[in-house]
Design a protein around this motif. Structure first.
Motif, mmCIF file in Angstrom:
data_model
loop_
_atom_site.group_PDB
_atom_site.id
_atom_site.type_symbol
_atom_site.label_atom_id
_atom_site.label_comp_id
_atom_site.label_asym_id
_atom_site.label_seq_id
_atom_site.Cartn_x
_atom_site.Cartn_y
_atom_site.Cartn_z
ATOM 1 N N LEU A 37 0.826 -1.212 0.000
ATOM 2 C CA LEU A 37 0.000 0.000 0.000
ATOM 3 C C LEU A 37 0.856 1.256 0.000
ATOM 4 C CD1 LEU A 37 -2.905 -0.990 2.370
ATOM 5 C CD2 LEU A 37 -3.052 -0.403 -0.031
ATOM 6 N N LEU A 38 1.953 1.242 0.715
ATOM 7 C CA LEU A 38 2.857 2.382 0.722
ATOM 8 C C LEU A 38 3.462 2.597 -0.666
ATOM 9 C CD1 LEU A 38 4.092 4.549 2.526
ATOM 10 C CD2 LEU A 38 5.926 2.958 3.064
ATOM 11 N N PHE A 39 3.738 1.508 -1.353
ATOM 12 C CA PHE A 39 4.242 1.594 -2.727
ATOM 13 C C PHE A 39 3.237 2.290 -3.640
ATOM 14 C CE2 PHE A 39 4.206 -0.258 -6.991
ATOM 15 C CZ PHE A 39 5.480 0.070 -7.423
ATOM 16 N N TYR A 40 1.967 1.904 -3.557
ATOM 17 C CA TYR A 40 0.944 2.501 -4.415
ATOM 18 C C TYR A 40 0.823 4.000 -4.177
ATOM 19 C CZ TYR A 40 -0.545 -2.320 -5.196
ATOM 20 O OH TYR A 40 -0.593 -3.643 -5.497
ATOM 21 N N ILE A 41 0.807 4.416 -2.934
ATOM 22 C CA ILE A 41 0.656 5.836 -2.614
ATOM 23 C C ILE A 41 1.922 6.610 -3.012
ATOM 24 C CG2 ILE A 41 0.250 7.503 -0.771
ATOM 25 C CD1 ILE A 41 -2.195 5.801 -1.429
ATOM 26 N N ALA A 42 3.098 6.058 -2.721
ATOM 27 C CA ALA A 42 4.355 6.755 -3.023
ATOM 28 C C ALA A 42 4.530 6.963 -4.523
ATOM 29 C CB ALA A 42 5.538 5.971 -2.467
ATOM 30 N N TYR A 43 4.277 5.960 -5.286
ATOM 31 C CA TYR A 43 4.504 6.102 -6.709
ATOM 32 C C TYR A 43 3.371 6.831 -7.428
ATOM 33 C CZ TYR A 43 8.841 3.936 -6.053
ATOM 34 O OH TYR A 43 10.114 3.710 -5.621
ATOM 35 N N PHE A 44 2.206 6.938 -6.801
ATOM 36 C CA PHE A 44 1.180 7.852 -7.300
ATOM 37 C C PHE A 44 1.699 9.284 -7.212
ATOM 38 C CE2 PHE A 44 -2.159 10.855 -6.052
ATOM 39 C CZ PHE A 44 -2.918 10.862 -7.200
ATOM 40 N N TYR A 45 2.277 9.655 -6.070
ATOM 41 C CA TYR A 45 2.832 10.998 -5.912
ATOM 42 C C TYR A 45 3.984 11.247 -6.890
ATOM 43 C CZ TYR A 45 0.318 12.594 -1.790
ATOM 44 O OH TYR A 45 -0.640 13.037 -0.932
ATOM 45 N N ILE A 46 4.854 10.279 -7.046
ATOM 46 C CA ILE A 46 5.985 10.455 -7.959
ATOM 47 C C ILE A 46 5.501 10.589 -9.407
ATOM 48 C CG2 ILE A 46 8.005 9.284 -8.940
ATOM 49 C CD1 ILE A 46 8.590 8.252 -6.121
ATOM 50 N N PHE A 47 4.529 9.794 -9.799
ATOM 51 C CA PHE A 47 3.997 9.852 -11.166
ATOM 52 C C PHE A 47 3.362 11.208 -11.446
ATOM 53 C CE2 PHE A 47 0.498 9.039 -14.188
ATOM 54 C CZ PHE A 47 1.250 8.619 -15.277
ATOM 55 N N ILE A 48 2.507 11.679 -10.549
ATOM 56 C CA ILE A 48 1.859 12.978 -10.735
ATOM 57 C C ILE A 48 2.903 14.094 -10.725
ATOM 58 C CG2 ILE A 48 0.213 14.626 -9.727
ATOM 59 C CD1 ILE A 48 -1.093 12.199 -11.052
ATOM 60 N N PHE A 101 6.116 19.830 -4.524
ATOM 61 C CA PHE A 101 5.370 19.211 -3.423
ATOM 62 C C PHE A 101 5.141 17.730 -3.682
ATOM 63 C CE2 PHE A 101 1.140 17.788 -2.072
ATOM 64 C CZ PHE A 101 1.328 17.790 -0.706
ATOM 65 N N PHE A 102 4.642 17.393 -4.874
ATOM 66 C CA PHE A 102 4.357 15.994 -5.188
ATOM 67 C C PHE A 102 5.637 15.156 -5.214
ATOM 68 C CE2 PHE A 102 0.210 17.523 -6.483
ATOM 69 C CZ PHE A 102 -0.606 16.455 -6.149
ATOM 70 N N LEU A 103 6.704 15.698 -5.776
ATOM 71 C CA LEU A 103 7.956 14.943 -5.817
ATOM 72 C C LEU A 103 8.542 14.761 -4.416
ATOM 73 C CD1 LEU A 103 9.569 16.389 -9.044
ATOM 74 C CD2 LEU A 103 8.627 14.108 -8.706
ATOM 75 N N PHE A 104 8.432 15.786 -3.573
ATOM 76 C CA PHE A 104 8.937 15.672 -2.203
ATOM 77 C C PHE A 104 8.165 14.600 -1.433
ATOM 78 C CE2 PHE A 104 8.848 16.900 2.285
ATOM 79 C CZ PHE A 104 10.208 16.922 2.556
#
Length: 123
Positions: A37-48, A101-104
């Motif tokens: 679940l942490l992977f899904y949320i983290a890479y959602f932020y990185i993708f956006i 912000f999203f990348l951070f």
């Protein structure tokens, strides 16, 4: 918008969201599913964040300008009040601090993910 200005509070809120999703959606309560679940949320932020960074950099400005110009020239029913040259380009619509912000947030969640992966595989 006030919560976005405090990046550490938002990081805590993201961890709380991951924990709530883990409690409600995980088929088993173990570290493996929390890491997923942490992977899904983290890479959602990185993708956006990466998409916003590319848009903010002006990659799509020429394409957008060309399509607007082509549409204006080829249109049968021209709207002379429509000032297509004055419309903001995509790079002007994304605020400068939003991709940061999203990348951070994505990087912090990714570092947390790596720490949990290290803990999972070492123990």
């Amino acid at each position: 918008m006030i919560i976005i200005k405090n990046k550490w509070l938002m990081f805590g809120l993201n961890l709380a969201i991951v924990t709530i999703l883990f409690i409600t959606l995980a088929p088993a309560y173990d570290l493996f599913h929390y890491i997923n679940l942490l992977f899904y949320i983290a890479y959602f932020y990185i993708f956006i964040g990466i998409i916003m960074w590319v848009v903010r950099g002006g990659f799509f400005d020429g394409i957008t300008y060309g399509f607007r110009r082509f549409t204006n020239r080829m249109s049968r029913q021209r709207d002379y009040l429509d000032d297509w040259e004055e419309k903001p380009l995509p790079s002007q619509t994304v605020h400068q601090s939003l991709p940061k912000f999203f990348l951070f947030q994505g990087m912090l969640l990714g570092i947390s993910l790596l720490a949990l992966l290290f803990l999972y595989y070492s123990g």
